[in-house]
Design a protein around this motif. Structure first.
Motif, PDB file in Angstrom:
ATOM      1  N   LEU A  37      34.961  36.309  34.132  1.00 29.87           N
ATOM      2  CA  LEU A  37      36.091  35.525  33.775  1.00 29.87           C
ATOM      3  C   LEU A  37      35.147  34.388  33.470  1.00 29.87           C
ATOM      4  O   LEU A  37      36.518  33.853  32.348  1.00 29.87           O
ATOM      5  CB  LEU A  37      36.631  35.441  35.438  1.00 29.87           C
ATOM      6  CG  LEU A  37      37.027  36.466  35.957  1.00 29.87           C
ATOM      7  CD1 LEU A  37      37.412  36.545  37.009  1.00 29.87           C
ATOM      8  CD2 LEU A  37      38.146  37.277  35.191  1.00 29.87           C
ATOM      9  N   GLU A  47      44.665  39.912  39.301  1.00 26.38           N
ATOM     10  CA  GLU A  47      43.778  39.600  39.624  1.00 26.38           C
ATOM     11  C   GLU A  47      43.968  38.066  40.600  1.00 26.38           C
ATOM     12  O   GLU A  47      42.723  37.920  41.071  1.00 26.38           O
ATOM     13  CB  GLU A  47      43.821  38.815  38.163  1.00 26.38           C
ATOM     14  CG  GLU A  47      44.206  39.672  36.863  1.00 26.38           C
ATOM     15  CD  GLU A  47      44.269  38.652  35.395  1.00 26.38           C
ATOM     16  OE1 GLU A  47      44.621  37.591  35.692  1.00 26.38           O
ATOM     17  OE2 GLU A  47      44.477  38.954  34.453  1.00 26.38           O
ATOM     18  N   GLU A  48      44.971  37.613  40.877  1.00 27.95           N
ATOM     19  CA  GLU A  48      44.747  37.056  42.210  1.00 27.95           C
ATOM     20  C   GLU A  48      44.088  37.578  43.363  1.00 27.95           C
ATOM     21  O   GLU A  48      44.071  37.036  44.206  1.00 27.95           O
ATOM     22  CB  GLU A  48      46.445  36.384  42.194  1.00 27.95           C
ATOM     23  CG  GLU A  48      46.119  35.598  43.245  1.00 27.95           C
ATOM     24  CD  GLU A  48      45.516  34.230  43.289  1.00 27.95           C
ATOM     25  OE1 GLU A  48      45.162  33.424  44.284  1.00 27.95           O
ATOM     26  OE2 GLU A  48      44.883  33.499  41.808  1.00 27.95           O
ATOM     27  N   GLU A 103      52.847  42.347  33.150  1.00 29.91           N
ATOM     28  CA  GLU A 103      52.252  40.954  33.042  1.00 29.91           C
ATOM     29  C   GLU A 103      52.558  40.058  34.960  1.00 29.91           C
ATOM     30  O   GLU A 103      51.334  39.970  35.306  1.00 29.91           O
ATOM     31  CB  GLU A 103      52.861  39.471  31.928  1.00 29.91           C
ATOM     32  CG  GLU A 103      52.510  39.958  30.683  1.00 29.91           C
ATOM     33  CD  GLU A 103      53.099  39.312  30.354  1.00 29.91           C
ATOM     34  OE1 GLU A 103      53.882  37.966  30.036  1.00 29.91           O
ATOM     35  OE2 GLU A 103      52.849  39.421  28.596  1.00 29.91           O
ATOM     36  N   GLU A 116      31.781  40.243  37.900  1.00 25.18           N
ATOM     37  CA  GLU A 116      33.483  39.935  37.496  1.00 25.18           C
ATOM     38  C   GLU A 116      33.275  38.374  37.342  1.00 25.18           C
ATOM     39  O   GLU A 116      34.320  37.602  36.289  1.00 25.18           O
ATOM     40  CB  GLU A 116      34.458  40.301  38.629  1.00 25.18           C
ATOM     41  CG  GLU A 116      34.269  42.136  38.712  1.00 25.18           C
ATOM     42  CD  GLU A 116      35.756  42.376  40.019  1.00 25.18           C
ATOM     43  OE1 GLU A 116      36.029  41.283  40.342  1.00 25.18           O
ATOM     44  OE2 GLU A 116      36.042  43.296  39.895  1.00 25.18           O
ATOM     45  N   ARG A 117      32.601  37.252  38.933  1.00 31.24           N
ATOM     46  CA  ARG A 117      32.974  36.176  37.463  1.00 31.24           C
ATOM     47  C   ARG A 117      32.412  35.608  37.238  1.00 31.24           C
ATOM     48  O   ARG A 117      32.752  34.557  36.140  1.00 31.24           O
ATOM     49  CB  ARG A 117      32.291  35.779  39.783  1.00 31.24           C
ATOM     50  CG  ARG A 117      32.394  35.523  40.654  1.00 31.24           C
ATOM     51  CD  ARG A 117      31.634  34.593  42.146  1.00 31.24           C
ATOM     52  NE  ARG A 117      32.074  34.623  43.206  1.00 31.24           N
ATOM     53  CZ  ARG A 117      33.896  34.201  43.438  1.00 31.24           C
ATOM     54  NH1 ARG A 117      33.887  33.555  43.013  1.00 31.24           N
ATOM     55  NH2 ARG A 117      34.430  34.349  44.168  1.00 31.24           N
ATOM     56  N   ALA A 152      42.449  40.463  43.135  1.00 33.71           N
ATOM     57  CA  ALA A 152      40.912  40.666  43.181  1.00 33.71           C
ATOM     58  C   ALA A 152      40.038  39.267  43.159  1.00 33.71           C
ATOM     59  O   ALA A 152      38.890  39.249  43.758  1.00 33.71           O
ATOM     60  CB  ALA A 152      40.845  40.823  41.891  1.00 33.71           C
ATOM     61  N   ARG A 153      40.456  38.042  42.938  1.00 31.88           N
ATOM     62  CA  ARG A 153      39.623  36.684  43.008  1.00 31.88           C
ATOM     63  C   ARG A 153      39.669  36.633  44.819  1.00 31.88           C
ATOM     64  O   ARG A 153      38.894  36.334  44.708  1.00 31.88           O
ATOM     65  CB  ARG A 153      40.996  36.118  42.333  1.00 31.88           C
ATOM     66  CG  ARG A 153      40.329  34.576  42.171  1.00 31.88           C
ATOM     67  CD  ARG A 153      41.491  33.122  42.859  1.00 31.88           C
ATOM     68  NE  ARG A 153      42.280  32.543  42.459  1.00 31.88           N
ATOM     69  CZ  ARG A 153      41.945  32.419  44.054  1.00 31.88           C
ATOM     70  NH1 ARG A 153      41.389  31.660  44.540  1.00 31.88           N
ATOM     71  NH2 ARG A 153      42.981  31.813  44.966  1.00 31.88           N
ATOM     72  N   GLN A 210      50.090  42.639  36.748  1.00 30.07           N
ATOM     73  CA  GLN A 210      48.961  42.033  36.231  1.00 30.07           C
ATOM     74  C   GLN A 210      47.815  40.550  36.893  1.00 30.07           C
ATOM     75  O   GLN A 210      46.764  40.797  37.515  1.00 30.07           O
ATOM     76  CB  GLN A 210      48.606  42.200  34.609  1.00 30.07           C
ATOM     77  CG  GLN A 210      46.914  42.140  34.542  1.00 30.07           C
ATOM     78  CD  GLN A 210      46.132  42.969  34.291  1.00 30.07           C
ATOM     79  OE1 GLN A 210      46.443  44.122  35.228  1.00 30.07           O
ATOM     80  NE2 GLN A 210      44.638  42.743  34.760  1.00 30.07           N
ATOM     81  N   ALA A 211      49.001  39.706  36.686  1.00 30.21           N
ATOM     82  CA  ALA A 211      48.444  38.629  37.777  1.00 30.21           C
ATOM     83  C   ALA A 211      48.309  38.764  38.838  1.00 30.21           C
ATOM     84  O   ALA A 211      47.796  37.981  39.784  1.00 30.21           O
ATOM     85  CB  ALA A 211      49.524  37.853  37.286  1.00 30.21           C
TER      86      ALA A 211
END
Length: 421
Positions: A394, A218-219, A211, A390-391, A221-222, A214-215
């Motif tokens: 989400l 994701e961060e 997790e 992706e935006r 990617a953001r 993954q976080a």
């Protein structure tokens, strides 16, 4: 198929070759020593289980020695005093060893316990030549073996025990087999539960690590999406402006100065947005940039930049879109920004229509550009379109991007808004 070697293997492990699992260690089951005392000893913490075993062994040594010595004083003929001492050692030594070396403790008990059995039979004369100390010692040792050793070894130890009980005293062998069997089953049950708990903790640890990873992804990617949108848009505008300003100025210093000032303004704006995107990275004083992220209220700036870069932009917005959550506003802003950037790169001088509306609990966007007046740049890697999709995903929305008749391109998006009661 039956194999004699496989049948003999557990007994060889129990008697000679096998090893027990390392003892479980917990700070809750240990006691720290005072500094002055720890400076004098080779250890700084005392394992409470080992300390309890040593105390139990000492008690068993004393009670066994006293009991056999009292019997020996009134017996005729007397037993050699060395046998009394060895019997007390045989009863106490396995208990002192069982926490650190349970299988070795059982082997010591198997070799030495016949001595107190023989002495008890000679002095007491009862049918069952076992003292309470012997029973306690053997049950503790065989329990430790079942807890810390493979089940094959534990079964072999129990079978050898039953054989030894039958040789020592056939009358009490059935009861002894049941009692030792209960100890083995109880120890095996504890072992199974410990292993299950350890596997569960390991899975939980792996799950937390997954997790966390993954976080982090994701961060990353953001941040990558934000950087791409900011850099791609502003650099496209700056590049086009840098190419167009000398042509517009045509040697006029005033127009050239105005064009360079506009490029400088765009550069400062890009730097400001980059600082906002990277605001999650703290400086040594722990400060962060808390300036608000752009939203739909700043779409006009994008349109002005695009027009300055040579696009003919028409905004279709029936009414101002108010009350939009910051996440929705930021994503809508970035989608419009990326769409205009793509138009500037791939269709210079094109006519662009930007439609923004709020209906049916969602913000709807539509950006359409026609063919450019001059050849555009080469196709990109598609990161901009992927970032826009992706935006939208989400936020639970949808985004479609495709070419239109006549050589243009169209981007439509629907970003749902959760209505609050």
């Amino acid at each position: 198929m039956f194999s004699a070697a496989a049948a003999v293997r557990p007994f060889a492990l129990a008697l000679f070759q096998g090893e027990a699992d390392p003892p479980p260690r917990s700070r809750r089951l240990s006691l720290g020593l005072p500094r002055r005392l720890a400076a004098l000893l080779p250890v700084r913490r005392i394992a409470l289980v080992q300390a309890a075993d040593v105390m139990t062994a000492w008690v068993l040594f004393g009670t066994t020695f006293s009991q056999l010595a009292d019997w020996n004083n009134g017996a005729l003929p007397r037993v050699w005093d060395g046998c009394i001492f060895l019997s007390a050692v045989a009863v106490s030594a396995p208990v002192a060893l069982r926490d650190r070396w349970p299988l070795a403790a059982w082997r010591v008990a198997l070799v030495l316990l016949p001595v107190p059995v023989h002495v008890t039979a000679a002095l007491d004369g009862s049918d069952a030549p076992y003292t309470p100390g012997m029973v306690v010692t053997y049950l503790l040792v065989i329990y430790s073996v079942a807890v810390r050793c493979d089940r094959r070894i534990a079964l072999a130890v129990w079978l050898i025990t039953v054989l030894g009980l039958w040789i020592a005293d056939r009358g009490s062998a059935p009861l002894g087999a049941v009692i030792t069997g209960v100890a083995v089953l109880f120890g095996y049950n504890v072992r199974v539960r410990r292993n299950a708990t350890a596997r569960l903790l390991l899975e939980e640890r792996r799950s937390r690590q997954a997790e966390s990873a993954q976080a982090v992804l994701e961060e990353r990617a953001r941040i990558a999406r934000e950087l791409h949108d900011v850099v791609a848009h502003h650099m496209s505008v700056i590049a086009i402006q840098a190419e167009a300003v000398p042509l517009k100025a045509a040697g006029d210093p005033a127009q050239l100065e105005a064009g360079l000032a506009e490029i400088r303004s765009l550069s400062l704006e890009a730097i400001a947005e980059l600082r906002q995107v990277l605001g999650v990275l703290r400086d040594q004083d722990g400060r962060t940039d808390t300036a608000p992220q752009p939203g739909l209220d700043r779409v006009g700036e994008l349109v002005a930049n695009a027009r300055a870069a040579g696009l003919s932009v028409l905004v279709e917005q029936p009414e101002p879109v108010a009350g939009v959550p910051p996440a929705i506003g930021l994503s809508a802003y970035r989608i419009v920004q990326e769409s205009l950037s793509n138009a500037m790169r791939h269709a210079p001088g094109a006519t662009v229509s930007v439609g923004i509306s709020r209906e049916s609990g969602a913000v709807r966007l539509r950006v359409v550009n026609g063919p450019g007046s001059s050849p555009g740049g080469p196709p990109g890697a598609g990161q901009g379109l992927a970032g826009m999709r992706e935006r939208a995903a989400l936020l639970g929305g949808e985004l479609e991007a495709a070419g239109v008749e006549g050589g243009g391109f169209q981007v439509t998006a629907r970003l749902p808004i959760e209505e609050t009661a």
